[in-house]
Scaffold this motif. Structure first.
Motif, PDB file in Angstrom:
ATOM      1  N   THR A 212       0.816  -1.215   0.000  1.00 51.96           N
ATOM      2  CA  THR A 212       0.000   0.000   0.000  1.00 51.96           C
ATOM      3  C   THR A 212       0.850   1.267   0.000  1.00 51.96           C
ATOM      4  O   THR A 212       0.368   2.334   0.357  1.00 51.96           O
ATOM      5  N   ASP A 213       2.104   1.171  -0.418  1.00 54.97           N
ATOM      6  CA  ASP A 213       2.989   2.331  -0.325  1.00 54.97           C
ATOM      7  C   ASP A 213       2.863   3.289  -1.512  1.00 54.97           C
ATOM      8  O   ASP A 213       3.560   4.297  -1.585  1.00 54.97           O
ATOM      9  N   GLY A 214       1.945   2.975  -2.442  1.00 52.56           N
ATOM     10  CA  GLY A 214       1.723   3.876  -3.568  1.00 52.56           C
ATOM     11  C   GLY A 214       2.855   3.911  -4.566  1.00 52.56           C
ATOM     12  O   GLY A 214       2.997   4.885  -5.311  1.00 52.56           O
ATOM     13  N   SER A 215       3.652   2.872  -4.608  1.00 50.70           N
ATOM     14  CA  SER A 215       4.808   2.844  -5.503  1.00 50.70           C
ATOM     15  C   SER A 215       4.384   2.486  -6.927  1.00 50.70           C
ATOM     16  O   SER A 215       3.864   1.396  -7.174  1.00 50.70           O
ATOM     17  N   VAL A 216       4.606   3.394  -7.859  1.00 59.88           N
ATOM     18  CA  VAL A 216       4.325   3.102  -9.263  1.00 59.88           C
ATOM     19  C   VAL A 216       5.294   2.042  -9.778  1.00 59.88           C
ATOM     20  O   VAL A 216       4.930   1.206 -10.614  1.00 59.88           O
ATOM     21  N   THR A 217       6.505   2.043  -9.255  1.00 61.62           N
ATOM     22  CA  THR A 217       7.485   1.024  -9.642  1.00 61.62           C
ATOM     23  C   THR A 217       6.978  -0.365  -9.287  1.00 61.62           C
ATOM     24  O   THR A 217       7.073  -1.297 -10.096  1.00 61.62           O
ATOM     25  N   PHE A 218       6.418  -0.520  -8.087  1.00 59.94           N
ATOM     26  CA  PHE A 218       5.847  -1.809  -7.677  1.00 59.94           C
ATOM     27  C   PHE A 218       4.681  -2.195  -8.586  1.00 59.94           C
ATOM     28  O   PHE A 218       4.541  -3.357  -8.982  1.00 59.94           O
ATOM     29  N   ALA A 219       3.838  -1.220  -8.912  1.00 56.89           N
ATOM     30  CA  ALA A 219       2.709  -1.491  -9.804  1.00 56.89           C
ATOM     31  C   ALA A 219       3.199  -1.991 -11.158  1.00 56.89           C
ATOM     32  O   ALA A 219       2.651  -2.944 -11.723  1.00 56.89           O
ATOM     33  N   LYS A 220       4.243  -1.373 -11.680  1.00 56.52           N
ATOM     34  CA  LYS A 220       4.785  -1.797 -12.975  1.00 56.52           C
ATOM     35  C   LYS A 220       5.369  -3.201 -12.889  1.00 56.52           C
ATOM     36  O   LYS A 220       5.201  -4.017 -13.812  1.00 56.52           O
TER      37      LYS A 220
ATOM     38  N   GLU B 235      -2.803   4.644  -6.699  1.00 56.61           N
ATOM     39  CA  GLU B 235      -2.784   5.938  -6.030  1.00 56.61           C
ATOM     40  C   GLU B 235      -1.358   6.406  -5.777  1.00 56.61           C
ATOM     41  O   GLU B 235      -0.450   5.601  -5.553  1.00 56.61           O
ATOM     42  N   ARG B 236      -1.175   7.739  -5.837  1.00 56.32           N
ATOM     43  CA  ARG B 236       0.083   8.347  -5.434  1.00 56.32           C
ATOM     44  C   ARG B 236      -0.254   9.743  -4.919  1.00 56.32           C
ATOM     45  O   ARG B 236      -0.913  10.530  -5.597  1.00 56.32           O
ATOM     46  N   GLY B 237       0.170  10.034  -3.712  1.00 54.19           N
ATOM     47  CA  GLY B 237      -0.156  11.328  -3.134  1.00 54.19           C
ATOM     48  C   GLY B 237      -1.657  11.539  -3.130  1.00 54.19           C
ATOM     49  O   GLY B 237      -2.420  10.700  -2.668  1.00 54.19           O
TER      50      GLY B 237
ATOM     51  N   GLY C 103      -5.276   6.872 -10.474  1.00 51.32           N
ATOM     52  CA  GLY C 103      -5.147   6.745 -11.915  1.00 51.32           C
ATOM     53  C   GLY C 103      -5.025   5.316 -12.387  1.00 51.32           C
ATOM     54  O   GLY C 103      -5.282   4.366 -11.636  1.00 51.32           O
ATOM     55  N   GLU C 104      -4.628   5.195 -13.643  1.00 48.33           N
ATOM     56  CA  GLU C 104      -4.498   3.903 -14.295  1.00 48.33           C
ATOM     57  C   GLU C 104      -3.104   3.776 -14.917  1.00 48.33           C
ATOM     58  O   GLU C 104      -2.562   4.750 -15.444  1.00 48.33           O
ATOM     59  N   LEU C 105      -2.586   2.568 -14.852  1.00 50.34           N
ATOM     60  CA  LEU C 105      -1.315   2.234 -15.471  1.00 50.34           C
ATOM     61  C   LEU C 105      -1.620   1.325 -16.653  1.00 50.34           C
ATOM     62  O   LEU C 105      -2.174   0.243 -16.490  1.00 50.34           O
ATOM     63  N   ILE C 106      -1.294   1.789 -17.851  1.00 47.95           N
ATOM     64  CA  ILE C 106      -1.611   1.067 -19.080  1.00 47.95           C
ATOM     65  C   ILE C 106      -0.339   0.404 -19.613  1.00 47.95           C
ATOM     66  O   ILE C 106       0.712   1.040 -19.694  1.00 47.95           O
ATOM     67  N   TYR C 107      -0.456  -0.869 -19.985  1.00 49.47           N
ATOM     68  CA  TYR C 107       0.675  -1.577 -20.587  1.00 49.47           C
ATOM     69  C   TYR C 107       0.203  -2.184 -21.901  1.00 49.47           C
ATOM     70  O   TYR C 107      -0.666  -3.055 -21.938  1.00 49.47           O
ATOM     71  N   SER C 108       0.764  -1.708 -23.004  1.00 50.61           N
ATOM     72  CA  SER C 108       0.351  -2.163 -24.327  1.00 50.61           C
ATOM     73  C   SER C 108       1.561  -2.173 -25.250  1.00 50.61           C
ATOM     74  O   SER C 108       2.323  -1.199 -25.283  1.00 50.61           O
TER      75      SER C 108
END
Length: 268
Positions: A156-164, A184-186, A190-195
Motif C-alpha cells: 500500500t505504499d503507492g509505488s508506481v514502480t511496484f505497480a509496474k 494511487e500516489r499522493g 489513476g491507471e497504469l496502461i501496458y500495451s
C-alpha cells in the motif's frame, strides 16, 4: 452507421447500482447494442446486510443453445463479476461460439480490493480467473487482483514502480493489454496502461469518498469509449472523469452506489 453489438456477462443486482444495472444503460447510451448474459440474480448487492441469490448457471446452456440456432454473433465481450469457476467455462464457450472475427474481449476480474478477496471467493477462483484472462484482449484488474493473480504480496505504499513490476508479472499469464486501475500516489488516482511493451499513465485528483460499484462503472465507460475510439488512454480518461462526476453528484446519504444516471442524462 451500424452499431457494434456487445455481450456483457455479470450478475444482475435488483437493487444497488452495479454490474448489469450499470453496464446496460452506460453501454446503450453510448450507441452500443448491449446484450446480456446474467450470471446470477441478486435481491440487492452484497454491501447490504441481507441478500438472496439465484445462480443462473443451469439456464446458460439453454440460452446459448437458442443463440446458436438464431446465429447470434458479437463484436465484443465485457465480463465483470462472475461468481463461480463454472461460469468461466461458460465464458470460454461464448468466446468460441459467438465471436465475430476480431471480437474484443475485455475482462474486469472483479474478485477483490484493498488487499483482500471478496467474501465469496477463494484461491481456486483466483486460479480459474488466471486461466480465463489468457483469453482476453484487455484486462482491467485493480492492484489487489493483480497481486492475487500473480502471487505477489500486496503493498500500500503507492509505488508506481511496484505497480509496474506487478503488471510485468501479469504478462506471464496473458498476452492481453493491461489496464491496472485505481492506483494511487499522493492525492492522485489513476491507471497504469501496458500495451505493446510500453507503459503509459493516466492520473486525476483523488476524491475523498468511496462508493460501491464504481469499478463496474469505470469498466463500462472504458469499454464504450474504447470500442468507439480504439484509444485506451482516452478511454481511461473518460471513465475516470465520468466516475468522478458521478461521485460528486451523489448525496452522502446514498451509500449503495453512485448517481451515474444524472451524469449520463446530462452528458454532452
Amino acid at each position: 452507421m451500424v452499431s457494434k453489438r456487445i455481450l456483457t456477462m455479470q450478475d444482475l443486482s435488483c437493487v444497488g447500482q452495479c454490474s448489469l444495472t450499470v453496464a446496460l444503460p452506460v453501454l446503450s447510451a453510448n450507441g452500443i447494442e448491449t446484450c446480456v448474459l446474467p450470471t446470477a440474480v441478486l435481491s440487492n448487492h452484497t454491501a447490504f446486510e441481507r441478500w438472496s441469490c439465484l445462480d443462473l448457471t443451469p439456464e446458460m446452456e439453454n440460452i446459448m443453445a437458442a443463440w446458436r440456432e438464431n446465429g447470434f454473433k458479437f463484436d465484443a465481450f465485457l465480463l465483470g463479476y462472475l461468481g463461480s469457476t463454472s461460469i468461466m467455462d461458460v465464458a470460454k464457450i461464448c468466446f468460441r461460439d459467438f465471436s465475430k472475427e476480431d471480437a474484443d474481449v475485455i475482462i474486469d476480474p472483479a474478485f477483490g480490493d484493498n488487499g483482500k478477496l471478496y467474501p465469496a471467493f477463494d484461491g481456486e477462483y483466483v486460479t480459474a480467473m488466471a486461466g480465463l484472462v489468457s483469453s482476453a484482449n484487455i484486462i482491467l484488474p485493480n492492484l489487489t487482483e493483480a497481486c492475487f493473480l500473480t502471487g505477489t504480496e500486496y503493498r500500500t505504499d503507492g509505488s508506481v514502480t511496484f505497480a509496474k513490476e506487478t503488471v510485468k508479472r501479469l504478462t506471464e499469464l496473458t498476452p492481453s493489454d493491461i489496464v491496472l486501475t485505481g492506483i494511487e500516489r499522493g492525492g492522485e488516482i489513476g491507471e497504469l496502461i501496458y500495451s505493446d511493451g510500453v507503459f503509459s499513465e493516466v492520473w486525476a485528483k483523488k476524491l475523498p469518498r468511496r462508493f460501491h460499484g464504481t469499478g463496474d462503472l469505470f469498466a463500462s465507460v472504458f469499454t464504450a469509449v474504447y470500442l468507439q475510439s480504439g484509444d485506451m488512454a482516452a478511454a481511461c480518461e473518460a471513465a475516470g472523469s465520468f466516475v468522478a462526476s458521478s461521485i460528486c453528484a451523489t448525496d452522502a446519504s446514498h451509500t449503495y452506489g453512485v448517481n451515474f444516471e444524472s451524469v449520463l442524462n446530462h452528458r454532452k
